[in-house]
Motif scaffolding. Sequence first.
Motif, short mmCIF file in Angstrom:
data_model
loop_
_atom_site.label_atom_id
_atom_site.label_comp_id
_atom_site.label_asym_id
_atom_site.label_seq_id
_atom_site.Cartn_x
_atom_site.Cartn_y
_atom_site.Cartn_z
N VAL A 182 53.80 3.82 -14.83
CA VAL A 182 53.90 4.94 -13.88
C VAL A 182 54.94 5.95 -14.35
O VAL A 182 54.72 7.16 -14.29
CB VAL A 182 54.25 4.42 -12.48
N TRP A 183 56.08 5.47 -14.86
CA TRP A 183 57.10 6.38 -15.36
C TRP A 183 56.61 7.11 -16.61
O TRP A 183 57.00 8.25 -16.87
CB TRP A 183 58.39 5.63 -15.66
N LEU A 184 55.73 6.47 -17.39
CA LEU A 184 55.12 7.15 -18.54
C LEU A 184 54.27 8.32 -18.07
O LEU A 184 54.30 9.42 -18.66
CB LEU A 184 54.28 6.16 -19.35
N ILE A 185 53.51 8.12 -17.00
CA ILE A 185 52.69 9.20 -16.45
C ILE A 185 53.58 10.35 -15.97
O ILE A 185 53.31 11.53 -16.23
CB ILE A 185 51.81 8.68 -15.30
N LEU A 186 54.66 10.01 -15.26
CA LEU A 186 55.57 11.05 -14.77
C LEU A 186 56.24 11.80 -15.92
O LEU A 186 56.42 13.02 -15.85
CB LEU A 186 56.63 10.42 -13.86
N LEU A 187 56.62 11.08 -16.97
CA LEU A 187 57.23 11.74 -18.12
C LEU A 187 56.24 12.68 -18.80
O LEU A 187 56.59 13.79 -19.21
CB LEU A 187 57.73 10.69 -19.11
N THR A 188 54.99 12.25 -18.91
CA THR A 188 53.97 13.09 -19.54
C THR A 188 53.75 14.37 -18.74
O THR A 188 53.68 15.47 -19.31
CB THR A 188 52.65 12.30 -19.66
N LEU A 189 53.65 14.25 -17.42
CA LEU A 189 53.47 15.42 -16.57
C LEU A 189 54.69 16.34 -16.63
O LEU A 189 54.57 17.57 -16.73
CB LEU A 189 53.20 15.00 -15.13
N GLY A 190 55.89 15.75 -16.57
CA GLY A 190 57.10 16.55 -16.63
C GLY A 190 57.25 17.26 -17.96
O GLY A 190 57.70 18.42 -18.01
N ASN A 191 56.87 16.61 -19.04
CA ASN A 191 56.96 17.22 -20.36
C ASN A 191 55.93 18.35 -20.51
O ASN A 191 56.21 19.39 -21.11
CB ASN A 191 56.73 16.18 -21.44
#
Length: 561
Positions: A182-191
Motif C-alpha cells: 500500500v505504501w508503494l502505491i502511495l509513493l508511486t502516486l506521490g511521485n
Amino acid sequence: MLAFLLHIGAAADFPVGNATESEDDISNNNAIYFDILGTYMVVYRQKLANMLHNSVIMQSLLIWTTSLVMGGKPAMASLALSCLSIFLMMFFSLSFVFLVAFILPLICSSPVPYVSSPWLVIGLFGAPAFLGAFTGQHFGYLLLKIYLLNVHSKRRQLPVIIQADIAKLEAERWLYKAGSFVWLILLTLGNYFKIGSSYLALVWLVSPTFAYGFFEATLTPARLPKPLKLVTLLIGLAIPILFSAGTFVRLAATVVGGMVRLDRNPGGTPEWLGNFLIGAFIAVVLCLTLVYLLSYVHLSGAKRAIILATLVLFGLSLAIVSSGVVPPFSEDTARAVNVVHVVDATGRKPYASQNPESHVSLFSTTPGKLNKEAEQIDEGFACGRDQTVDFVTFLVKYGCRTDNDASSGWNESDIPTMNVESDTKGNRRTSRVSINTKGSIRWVLAINTNEIEDFELKDAENSEELISVDKKTNVDGWHIIQFSGGKNAPTIFDLNLYWRSDSTRTTHETDSPLLKLRTDVDRITPITERVLSKLPRWCSLFGKSTSPHTLAFLKNLPVQF
C-alpha cells in the motif's frame, strides 16, 4: 495597487523564448524539506527526490513481480486478500469514527469538546479508530487464513493442526507485506504528481521492507514459516516514526485548532462534520501506520487485553467530555464569536417595512449552539435558525438576536444609499447607480451576475476608474467587491451596470436583489458595549477580512427598481 502593477508590468523587461526555464526545470528545482522532531531540517531538490523515488519504485516492483510470479495464483490471491484487509481496516475505522462524531454533539455541551484539551482526541477518536482498524483487519485475516488453509490442505500431507498453524503464520506475513504494498502505491502516486510529502511514503516503505528482508526473507521453501520476529517490527518502524511523528502530531493539532473557525456561514455545516474531519484524519493515519503492528496482534495472546484497554480509554474520555470535567473552551483557547449591531435597511423583512430595523446579532464560526453564552450575557438574546442575517460575504444561518436598546448609537444619516440615476433600455440595457457609503470607508458590495453581465465602478468625485469593464467571476451567482480605504478614501461611487440580454427576472418579482451592500463602521454602540463586557471568558472576538465591524448597515437594491 492596480496602477502600480500596470506600471511595473509595462516597464519590466521579462526574458522570453529560450531564456525562460521550462516547467520541468522549475519543478525539478523545487525544494523538498522537512524536519525531524523539530530538531534537524532536511532539504533537497525535487530532482533528487525523483531519482530516489523512481529507484525505490522500480526495485519494489521488480521484487513484487518476481515474488508473485514464483508464488503463482496463490500468491496473487493472498496479496489481494491482504489488501482487502487494509480496505476493511479503513472502512471499519472510518465507520466507528463517524459514529462517535455523530454522538458527541448529542451528549456534550459543545460538538467540539476537545478544543481546549487536544489530548482528548486520543481517546475520543484514536481509540475507536484503532478498534475499527483491528476489527477490519481481523476480518481480512480470517478470510486470508481460510484461503491459505484450503491451499495447504491440497498441497501438503500434514496433520490438520499443523496446516492451521502454517496458515496463521503465513497470513501474518502477508498482512505485514500488504502494508508495504500500500505504501508503494502511495509513493508511486506521490511521485507521479510530485507531492513534496511523498518522503513519508518513502520511509514507511523502505524501512519496514528492509527489516523484513533482512530478518525474515531468509526462509526457504523447504522450511516451515515461523512467527514474525519482534526485532523486525522494532527496526522497521523506528525510522518512519522518527521522521513522521512530529508531522502527524502537528497536523492533528492544526485540524483541532481549525475547529474554532470551521463554519464559513455560521450554522451552515452539520455539527458532526468537524468531529468527522479530525476523526477521519486520525483513522487514516492509524490504518496506514499500524498496518505493520496489527499483523503481530492477531497471533499474540494480548488481543483481549488490548481491546479492553482501548475500550476503557474511550469510555473514560467520553465520560470526561460529557460530564464537563474538562471545559471545551478556555481563556487561552477561546470560542470565536462575533457581536454586530445590525441596521437592516433592506426593507425585505416584514417587520422592517420601509423603516430601518436594528438589532444586535451574536454568532460564531465555531460549531455549536450559543444558548449558554446568551444566558450568561443576559440581554434578552433569542437563539435559533430563524435569526438569519445576510452579511453579503457570508450568511448567518444560526445565531442569536436581541432588540434591547438597539435603536440608539446610530443615526439614519449613517445608512448608505443606492440611487438609480439612469436606466437605458436599448439593444443593451444599461443602468447607472450612485452609491453613497456615508461615513463608512470599509464596505462590501455584491452584484447579481444572473442579471448583470458586466459593470464598471468609478470614484464619483474625480471620475477615477476603480474597476473597468471586463469579464467578471462569480460565486453562486454573485460578484463580490470588497473595499477598505484610508482616512481620505472616497465614499461616493458611480456604478455602471450592463444587463444580460437573456435576463428574465426583470419582468417579474424575485426574492433575489440586484445589489447587496454592507457598510462597516468601527463604532461601539451602548448595547454592543454591554454585550462585549458580559462575554464569557471562554469567548473571544474573531474577525476575518470579510467579517463586519461592530456596527454594520445593510442596504439592497431590488431588481424591480
